[in-house]
Design a protein around this motif. Structure first.
Motif, PDB file in Angstrom:
ATOM      1  N   ARG A 161     -22.316   8.130  -4.361  1.00 44.60           N
ATOM      2  CA  ARG A 161     -21.681   8.647  -5.576  1.00 44.60           C
ATOM      3  C   ARG A 161     -22.557   8.370  -6.800  1.00 44.60           C
ATOM      4  N   ASP A 218     -15.192  18.394   2.266  1.00 46.82           N
ATOM      5  CA  ASP A 218     -13.908  17.758   2.609  1.00 46.82           C
ATOM      6  C   ASP A 218     -14.097  16.259   2.838  1.00 46.82           C
ATOM      7  N   TRP A 261     -16.390  14.350   1.604  1.00 47.68           N
ATOM      8  CA  TRP A 261     -16.688  13.719   0.319  1.00 47.68           C
ATOM      9  C   TRP A 261     -15.405  13.468  -0.474  1.00 47.68           C
ATOM     10  N   ALA A 262     -14.529  14.476  -0.504  1.00 45.59           N
ATOM     11  CA  ALA A 262     -13.265  14.331  -1.231  1.00 45.59           C
ATOM     12  C   ALA A 262     -12.397  13.250  -0.574  1.00 45.59           C
ATOM     13  N   THR A 263     -12.374  13.247   0.748  1.00 46.91           N
ATOM     14  CA  THR A 263     -11.581  12.235   1.467  1.00 46.91           C
ATOM     15  C   THR A 263     -12.055  10.838   1.104  1.00 46.91           C
ATOM     16  N   THR A 311     -14.165   9.852  -1.599  1.00 46.54           N
ATOM     17  CA  THR A 311     -14.163   9.475  -3.015  1.00 46.54           C
ATOM     18  C   THR A 311     -12.746   9.337  -3.572  1.00 46.54           C
ATOM     19  N   GLU A 312     -11.799  10.081  -2.991  1.00 47.06           N
ATOM     20  CA  GLU A 312     -10.404   9.952  -3.450  1.00 47.06           C
ATOM     21  C   GLU A 312      -9.623   8.965  -2.596  1.00 47.06           C
ATOM     22  N   ARG A 313     -10.325   8.357  -1.647  1.00 47.80           N
ATOM     23  CA  ARG A 313      -9.713   7.392  -0.723  1.00 47.80           C
ATOM     24  C   ARG A 313      -8.430   7.939  -0.105  1.00 47.80           C
ATOM     25  N   ARG A 314      -8.502   9.214   0.314  1.00 45.94           N
ATOM     26  CA  ARG A 314      -7.333   9.829   0.951  1.00 45.94           C
ATOM     27  C   ARG A 314      -6.979   9.072   2.229  1.00 45.94           C
ATOM     28  N   ASP A 315      -5.694   8.948   2.498  1.00 46.87           N
ATOM     29  CA  ASP A 315      -5.183   8.282   3.714  1.00 46.87           C
ATOM     30  C   ASP A 315      -5.857   6.935   3.949  1.00 46.87           C
TER      31      ASP A 315
END
Ligand SMILES: [Zn+2]
Ligand SMILES: [Zn+2]
Length: 346
Positions: free
Chosen positions: A47, A324, A326-328, A330-334
Motif C-alpha cells: 500500500r 478484489d 486488494w480491496a479485501t 486493504t478494507e480488511r473484509r471478513d
C-alpha cells in the motif's frame, strides 16, 4: 521448457493506479533464477509502495514480495538448485561486499538501491512476484522443505521477519512473552515464541482480527494496561507510536523490548516516562527485516509443524482478480489477515 513471451502481472503504473495486464516475461540475468510464481500475497507495505511513499520504487512497477514458486530457468553464472526446485523468496539481497553485508546484515546493505552492485529489494526496487514469473537473485531463494507446500512457502520472508525479532530479543525458554500487534507478522511471532519455548505468550491487539488470533497465543487482550511491567520479552509488530509505548511499558524491569512494526518515517514516540527505560534497565531494540538466513531457520520450524500459516491465509484469488483481492485486504473484509493470489490460475 519454452517460456511464454508474455505473462500476466500486476503493474503499479503511477502512484495510486494499478492494473492487471500482459507484460514481457522476464529472462533471468546473470546470478538470477526465474521463478514461476505459485502463490503471492499482498501486505500493508504494498500500500505504501502504491501510494508513492517508498522512495526506492520507480513506476511502472511490478510489486509482490511475499511469494513462492518453482525454478523454471537459470541465468548465466548461477550455481543454484536445479530447475524444478520449489523455493520461497526472501526479499533483501545485499551487495555482498559492503561492511554490513560482510557482517551478515544484508538487510542494512550500504549499497541499497544500487542495482549495479547486486543489491535488490525484491518487489520494492526490483520487479516482484505479483506476476506469473519473477527473475530474482539466486541469493534470495530458500529451497522449501519437502513437506512445506508452495502456499505455505509464500510465508518465507514473513516468518523470517518474525523470528529475527525474537532472536534480537534473546528469547529464553520459560519466559513470558508479549506480542503487540495481531496482524500477520505478529501472529507468526506469537507462534514462533511458543515454538522457541516461551512459557506464556500474550497477544495484544485490536478489532475483528483479535478474535481470529486466539489459537495462536495463550491469551489475547485488547488492553495491555493490567500487564504493564510484567513481561520478560515484548515484541511489537503494529507500527504505531501507541503500540511502541505499550510495548515498552509491558516489559518488566531488566526485560527486553523489540520494536519491529513498520512505522515509516515521521512517527514520533512521545508521552513515555523515560525512567521506564532507564530505571527499568530495559533493552529497547529496533528490528528490521530478516538477515543472517533466519528465514531458512523459520522454514525448518514450519516444516516441523510448529507454526500454522495456513489459518492466517484467510482469502484466495486468481491473480486476474487482483482488484478484489486488494480491496479485501486493504478494507480488511471478513477479518482478512493475508490474501493470497495464485498467478497460474485462470
Ligand atoms: Zn510484506
Ligand atoms: Zn552490501
Amino acid at each position: 521448457m519454452s517460456l511464454p513471451l508474455e505473462m500476466t502481472a500486476v503493474v503499479f503504473d503511477r502512484p495510486g493506479e494499478f492494473a492487471v495486464r500482459q507484460v514481457p516475461t522476464p529472462r533471468p540475468t546473470p546470478g538470477h533464477v526465474l521463478v514461476r510464481v505459485a502463490a503471492s500475497m499482498v501486505c500493508a507495505t504494498d500500500r505504501k509502495i502504491l501510494s508513492g511513499m517508498f522512495a526506492g520504487t520507480t513506476f511502472p512497477h511490478v510489486p509482490g514480495h511475499e511469494f513462492s514458486g518453482e525454478i523454471v530457468a537459470l541465468g548465466p553464472q548461477v550455481d543454484g538448485p536445479p530447475i524444478g526446485t520449489r523455493v520461497g523468496v526472501e526479499v533483501h539481497v545485499g551487495c555482498g561486499s559492503c561492511a554490513r553485508c560482510r557482517e551478515g546484515l544484508y538487510n542494512l546493505c550500504l549499497n541499497y538501491g544500487k542495482l549495479e552492485t547486486g543489491h535488490a529489494h525484491i518487489g520494492f526496487t526490483t520487479a516482484g512476484g505479483l506476476a506469473q514469473y519473477a527473475s530474482v537473485p539466486a541469493a534470495a531463494i530458500h529451497v522449501l522443505p519437502e513437506n512445506v507446500t508452495l502456499e505455505d512457502g509464500a510465508w518465507t520472508d514473513n516468518l523470517g521477519v518474525a523470528l529475527w525479532a525474537l532472536e534480537r530479543g534473546r528469547l529464553v525458554a520459560g519466559e513470558r512473552v508479549a506480542v503487540v500487534g495481531s496482524g500477520a507478522i505478529g501472529l507468526c511471532a506469537a507462534q514462533l515464541a511458543r515454538a522457541l519455548g516461551a512459557a506464556e505468550v500474550v497477544l495484544v491487539g485490536r478489532g475483528e482480527r483479535l478474535a481470529r488470533s486466539k489459537a495462536f497465543a495463550d491469551r489475547v487482550v485488547d488492553d495491555a494496561t493490567p500487564l504493564f511491567g510484567s513481561m520478560d520479552l515484548v515484541v511489537e509488530f503494529a507500527g504505531t507510536a501507541d503500540a511502541a509505548r505499550d510495548a515498552i511499558r509491558l516489559a518488566r524491569r531488566g526485560g527486553r523490548v523489540v520494536l519491529g512494526g513498520a512505522t515509516g518515517q515521521g512517527v514520533e514516540l512521545s508521552g513515555l516516562d523515560l525512567s521506564t527505560i532507564v530505571r527499568g534497565h530495559l533493552d529497547v531494540l529496533g528490528s528490521v527485516a530478516n538477515p543472517k538466513r533466519v528465514s531458512g531457520r523459520a522454514l525448518a520450524l514450519l516444516a516441523d509443524g510448529k507454526i500454522d500459516v495456513r489459518s492466517l491465509t484467510t482469502h484466495h484469488f486468481p491473480l486476474t482478480r487482483f482488484a478484489d483481492a486488494w480491496a479485501t485486504f486493504t478494507e480488511r473484509r471478513d477479518g482478512a489477515i493475508r490474501v493470497m493470489l495464485r498467478p497460474q490460475e485462470k
